[in-house]
Design a protein around this motif. Structure first.
Motif, PDB file in Angstrom:
ATOM      1  N   GLY A   1       0.707  -1.042   0.044  1.00 15.33           N
ATOM      2  CA  GLY A   1       0.057  -0.047  -0.039  1.00 15.33           C
ATOM      3  C   GLY A   1       0.791   1.247   0.016  1.00 15.33           C
ATOM      4  N   GLY A   2       0.356   2.239  -0.453  1.00 14.87           N
ATOM      5  CA  GLY A   2       0.930   3.614  -0.592  1.00 14.87           C
ATOM      6  C   GLY A   2       2.065   3.782  -1.516  1.00 14.87           C
ATOM      7  N   GLY A   3       2.126   2.739  -2.391  1.00 14.73           N
ATOM      8  CA  GLY A   3       3.538   2.739  -3.346  1.00 14.73           C
ATOM      9  C   GLY A   3       4.522   1.822  -2.816  1.00 14.73           C
ATOM     10  N   TYR A   4       4.436   1.162  -1.670  1.00 15.18           N
ATOM     11  CA  TYR A   4       5.443   0.460  -1.066  1.00 15.18           C
ATOM     12  C   TYR A   4       5.107  -1.197  -1.328  1.00 15.18           C
ATOM     13  CZ  TYR A   4       6.942   4.334   1.564  1.00 15.18           C
ATOM     14  OH  TYR A   4       7.526   5.636   2.100  1.00 15.18           O
ATOM     15  N   LYS A   5       6.306  -1.811  -1.828  1.00 13.75           N
ATOM     16  CA  LYS A   5       6.027  -3.469  -1.912  1.00 13.75           C
ATOM     17  C   LYS A   5       7.419  -3.883  -1.443  1.00 13.75           C
ATOM     18  CE  LYS A   5       3.922  -2.899  -6.572  1.00 13.75           C
ATOM     19  NZ  LYS A   5       4.151  -3.053  -8.054  1.00 13.75           N
ATOM     20  N   ALA A   6       7.015  -5.138  -0.794  1.00 19.30           N
ATOM     21  CA  ALA A   6       8.187  -6.227  -0.495  1.00 19.30           C
ATOM     22  C   ALA A   6       8.332  -6.914  -1.591  1.00 19.30           C
ATOM     23  CB  ALA A   6       7.651  -7.224   0.716  1.00 19.30           C
ATOM     24  N   VAL A   7       9.752  -7.182  -2.088  1.00 15.74           N
ATOM     25  CA  VAL A   7      10.139  -7.799  -3.332  1.00 15.74           C
ATOM     26  C   VAL A   7      11.257  -8.754  -2.941  1.00 15.74           C
ATOM     27  CG1 VAL A   7       9.614  -5.747  -4.757  1.00 15.74           C
ATOM     28  CG2 VAL A   7      11.973  -5.946  -3.794  1.00 15.74           C
ATOM     29  N   PHE A   8      11.599  -9.860  -3.741  1.00 13.54           N
ATOM     30  CA  PHE A   8      12.428 -10.769  -3.663  1.00 13.54           C
ATOM     31  C   PHE A   8      12.767 -11.559  -4.942  1.00 13.54           C
ATOM     32  CE2 PHE A   8       8.811 -13.657  -3.641  1.00 13.54           C
ATOM     33  CZ  PHE A   8       9.426 -14.780  -3.961  1.00 13.54           C
ATOM     34  N   THR A   9      13.985 -12.055  -4.910  1.00 20.21           N
ATOM     35  CA  THR A   9      14.436 -12.735  -6.034  1.00 20.21           C
ATOM     36  C   THR A   9      15.568 -13.819  -5.579  1.00 20.21           C
ATOM     37  OG1 THR A   9      14.343 -10.950  -7.667  1.00 20.21           O
ATOM     38  CG2 THR A   9      15.629 -12.790  -8.305  1.00 20.21           C
TER      39      THR A   9
ATOM     40  N   TYR B   1      10.667   6.200  -3.340  1.00 23.58           N
ATOM     41  CA  TYR B   1      11.835   6.921  -3.305  1.00 23.58           C
ATOM     42  C   TYR B   1      13.118   6.066  -3.853  1.00 23.58           C
ATOM     43  CZ  TYR B   1       8.662   9.690  -0.402  1.00 23.58           C
ATOM     44  OH  TYR B   1       7.511  10.146   0.030  1.00 23.58           O
ATOM     45  N   GLY B   2      12.632   4.847  -4.156  1.00 19.39           N
ATOM     46  CA  GLY B   2      13.850   3.924  -4.639  1.00 19.39           C
ATOM     47  C   GLY B   2      13.382   2.398  -4.154  1.00 19.39           C
ATOM     48  N   THR B   3      14.508   1.491  -4.620  1.00 17.50           N
ATOM     49  CA  THR B   3      14.331   0.079  -3.811  1.00 17.50           C
ATOM     50  C   THR B   3      15.741  -0.153  -3.319  1.00 17.50           C
ATOM     51  OG1 THR B   3      12.981  -0.284  -5.694  1.00 17.50           O
ATOM     52  CG2 THR B   3      14.074  -2.094  -4.604  1.00 17.50           C
ATOM     53  N   VAL B   4      15.431  -0.771  -1.891  1.00 16.02           N
ATOM     54  CA  VAL B   4      16.768  -1.039  -0.996  1.00 16.02           C
ATOM     55  C   VAL B   4      16.540  -2.575  -1.034  1.00 16.02           C
ATOM     56  CG1 VAL B   4      17.941  -1.093   1.224  1.00 16.02           C
ATOM     57  CG2 VAL B   4      16.880   0.854   0.258  1.00 16.02           C
ATOM     58  N   THR B   5      17.487  -3.664  -1.367  1.00 15.06           N
ATOM     59  CA  THR B   5      17.281  -4.993  -1.002  1.00 15.06           C
ATOM     60  C   THR B   5      18.716  -5.254  -0.351  1.00 15.06           C
ATOM     61  OG1 THR B   5      18.306  -5.043  -3.357  1.00 15.06           O
ATOM     62  CG2 THR B   5      15.986  -5.249  -3.067  1.00 15.06           C
ATOM     63  N   LEU B   6      18.565  -6.558   0.222  1.00 17.71           N
ATOM     64  CA  LEU B   6      19.915  -7.043   0.951  1.00 17.71           C
ATOM     65  C   LEU B   6      19.782  -8.434   0.594  1.00 17.71           C
ATOM     66  CD1 LEU B   6      18.392  -5.113   3.084  1.00 17.71           C
ATOM     67  CD2 LEU B   6      20.372  -5.652   4.593  1.00 17.71           C
TER      68      LEU B   6
ATOM     69  N   ILE C   1      24.286  -4.829   0.256  1.00 18.00           N
ATOM     70  CA  ILE C   1      22.862  -3.886   0.159  1.00 18.00           C
ATOM     71  C   ILE C   1      23.080  -3.003  -0.863  1.00 18.00           C
ATOM     72  CG2 ILE C   1      24.094  -2.187   1.855  1.00 18.00           C
ATOM     73  CD1 ILE C   1      21.267  -1.605   2.710  1.00 18.00           C
ATOM     74  N   ARG C   2      21.933  -2.959  -1.619  1.00 20.46           N
ATOM     75  CA  ARG C   2      21.868  -2.026  -3.055  1.00 20.46           C
ATOM     76  C   ARG C   2      20.716  -1.262  -2.965  1.00 20.46           C
ATOM     77  NH1 ARG C   2      19.075  -1.368  -7.455  1.00 20.46           N
ATOM     78  NH2 ARG C   2      20.116  -1.457  -9.457  1.00 20.46           N
ATOM     79  N   TYR C   3      20.682  -0.112  -3.467  1.00 21.98           N
ATOM     80  CA  TYR C   3      19.951   1.039  -3.561  1.00 21.98           C
ATOM     81  C   TYR C   3      19.694   1.514  -5.058  1.00 21.98           C
ATOM     82  CZ  TYR C   3      17.448   5.462  -3.658  1.00 21.98           C
ATOM     83  OH  TYR C   3      16.719   6.255  -3.742  1.00 21.98           O
ATOM     84  N   GLY C   4      18.657   1.524  -5.581  1.00 24.72           N
ATOM     85  CA  GLY C   4      18.391   2.202  -6.956  1.00 24.72           C
ATOM     86  C   GLY C   4      17.071   2.432  -6.893  1.00 24.72           C
ATOM     87  N   VAL C   5      17.299   3.675  -7.903  1.00 26.28           N
ATOM     88  CA  VAL C   5      15.975   4.582  -8.124  1.00 26.28           C
ATOM     89  C   VAL C   5      15.977   5.329  -9.589  1.00 26.28           C
ATOM     90  CG1 VAL C   5      17.389   6.977  -7.674  1.00 26.28           C
ATOM     91  CG2 VAL C   5      14.680   6.598  -7.270  1.00 26.28           C
ATOM     92  N   ASN C   6      14.972   5.300 -10.125  1.00 27.18           N
ATOM     93  CA  ASN C   6      14.481   5.677 -11.645  1.00 27.18           C
ATOM     94  C   ASN C   6      14.141   7.060 -11.428  1.00 27.18           C
ATOM     95  OD1 ASN C   6      15.653   3.494 -12.990  1.00 27.18           O
ATOM     96  ND2 ASN C   6      13.948   2.331 -12.278  1.00 27.18           N
ATOM     97  N   VAL C   7      14.773   8.255 -12.227  1.00 25.08           N
ATOM     98  CA  VAL C   7      14.177   9.540 -12.137  1.00 25.08           C
ATOM     99  C   VAL C   7      14.366  10.225 -13.291  1.00 25.08           C
ATOM    100  CG1 VAL C   7      14.188  11.849 -10.744  1.00 25.08           C
ATOM    101  CG2 VAL C   7      14.586   9.898  -9.670  1.00 25.08           C
ATOM    102  N   ALA C   8      13.283  10.580 -14.178  1.00 22.33           N
ATOM    103  CA  ALA C   8      13.236  11.315 -15.252  1.00 22.33           C
ATOM    104  C   ALA C   8      14.251  10.758 -16.364  1.00 22.33           C
ATOM    105  CB  ALA C   8      13.574  12.901 -14.993  1.00 22.33           C
ATOM    106  N   GLY C   9      14.295   9.680 -16.756  1.00 19.57           N
ATOM    107  CA  GLY C   9      15.346   8.979 -17.496  1.00 19.57           C
ATOM    108  C   GLY C   9      16.474   8.522 -16.946  1.00 19.57           C
ATOM    109  N   PHE C  10      16.918   9.103 -15.728  1.00 20.54           N
ATOM    110  CA  PHE C  10      18.227   8.582 -15.158  1.00 20.54           C
ATOM    111  C   PHE C  10      17.922   7.486 -14.354  1.00 20.54           C
ATOM    112  CE2 PHE C  10      18.927  13.101 -16.126  1.00 20.54           C
ATOM    113  CZ  PHE C  10      20.356  12.985 -16.705  1.00 20.54           C
TER     114      PHE C  10
END
Length: 354
Positions: A74-82, A113-118, A158-167
């Protein structure tokens, strides 16, 4: 009648709630099966050099299977895994040194505001920059033949990534990039042991794409923790329609060690879509050692024909020109080839995705 009506209503509400949960969560099973037959000359075995024919798993892409999923919080938040496991299709054994999920294993949160994974990640050189290699850093003949770090992974990261305006912006930190090495990770009082740090920025706008990534590795023991490998990779591509031009430059500087040798790796090539199912790719790579004369040069041609959206046939050929001291084979440095010997290889194969 009321009893049965209430029971039906409760059952219907349960089914609706179940459908709602399923709509908000997803788990996908996926994989790639890739195998071919390769002919190569100047293959070194038992101190002798000769030609050989062999079956090879993972030529255009490593054979794998995996799960990936997400849960909407909810609110644009998701739990993700691979969870992704590599294996050798020709004999059924596990890849990545026998790890169950050696290709990827991570969990985290995706936010506005981006994705954080461990967990265990592909390094940023691999994950983000493969798109600038005409051969996509594939396991057989590509840029990774001349620098295996281009396709390595990082444990304890630990990895952080975000996509903003083509970047695309990304950063990765590992407290021990290879936990299989004794004392190679999380050594109390020696935070530099096995450390890896990476940062990347990519820009995509229409047919133009460009990116730069920096990656730094430290030695994997207390005695070698000051040994440093620093890499910067710049890549770019431009899509003209049926033809895409790609290039890359990798700078490598090492300190307190002589392995690997500091060098500059250059490449350039094209992908040409002849028809909708038929694509040709070609690229030339040259690794220029800083403290030695010259370095190996590699040329590659790939023909790929899609039988369907999921199945394709391919044929690829490569030639490595070594200098008197180089030991770069078709599949990497020191792999199957005598020092100074050139090597030619041809592979015919099939790849299926699911």
């Amino acid at each position: 009648m009321n009893k049965y009506t209430i029971a039906s209503l409760v059952a219907g509400m349960g089914m609706a709630a179940s459908a709602s949960v399923q709509a908000q969560s997803s788990v996908t099973l996926y994989g790639i099966l890739d195998v071919g037959v390769e002919y190569a000359n100047h293959v070194l075995q038992g101190g002798r050099s000769s030609s050989g024919v062999r079956e090879q798993s993972g030529n255009l892409a490593g054979s794998r299977w995996g799960f990936k999923g997400s849960e909407d919080l909810g609110g644009g938040y998701k739990a993700v895994f691979t969870l992704e496991s590599g294996f050798n299709l020709n004999n059924g054994t596990l890849g990545q040194g026998g790890r169950l999920f050696g290709r990827k294993a991570f969990v985290g949160l995706s936010t506005p505001y981006g994705t954080v994974t461990l967990g265990r990640h592909q390094n940023l050189l691999y994950e983000l920059m493969f798109k600038y290699d005409p051969l996509t850093m594939n396991p057989s003949y590509s840029a990774q033949t001349l620098d295996s770090q281009l396709v390595n992974r990082a444990d304890n990261s630990i990895r952080y990534g975000v996509n903003v305006a083509g970047f695309t912006l990304a950063a990765l930190y590992s407290s021990g990039f290879d936990a299989t090495i004794p004392n190679g990770a999380n050594v109390p009082g020696a935070t530099k042991v096995g450390r890896e740090m990476s940062a990347a920025i990519l820009y995509d706008h229409g047919p133009l794409s460009a990116g730069v990534t920096y990656d730094q590795l430290q030695g994997t023991s207390i005695a070698t923790q000051s040994n440093t490998q620093s890499r910067a990779l710049f890549g770019g591509s431009y899509d003209f329609g049926s033809l895409k031009a790609l290039m890359g430059v990798r700078w490598l500087n090492v300190s307190n060690t002589s392995t690997p040798a500091s060098s500059m790796l250059y490449w350039g090539g094209v992908n040409y879509r002849v028809t909708t199912p038929f694509t040709l790719s070609a690229s030339v790579y040259h690794n220029q050692y800083r403290d030695r004369h010259g370095g190996p040069t590699m040329g590659i041609v790939l023909a790929d024909y899609a039988l369907s959206k999921r199945t394709e046939l391919y044929a690829e050929g490569a030639y490595v020109n070594n200098r008197s001291f180089s030991t770069v084979g078709l599949r990497g440095a020191g792999n199957d080839v005598a020092p100074g010997a050139d090597q030619t290889g041809v592979t015919l194969g099939i790849r299926h995705t699911f």
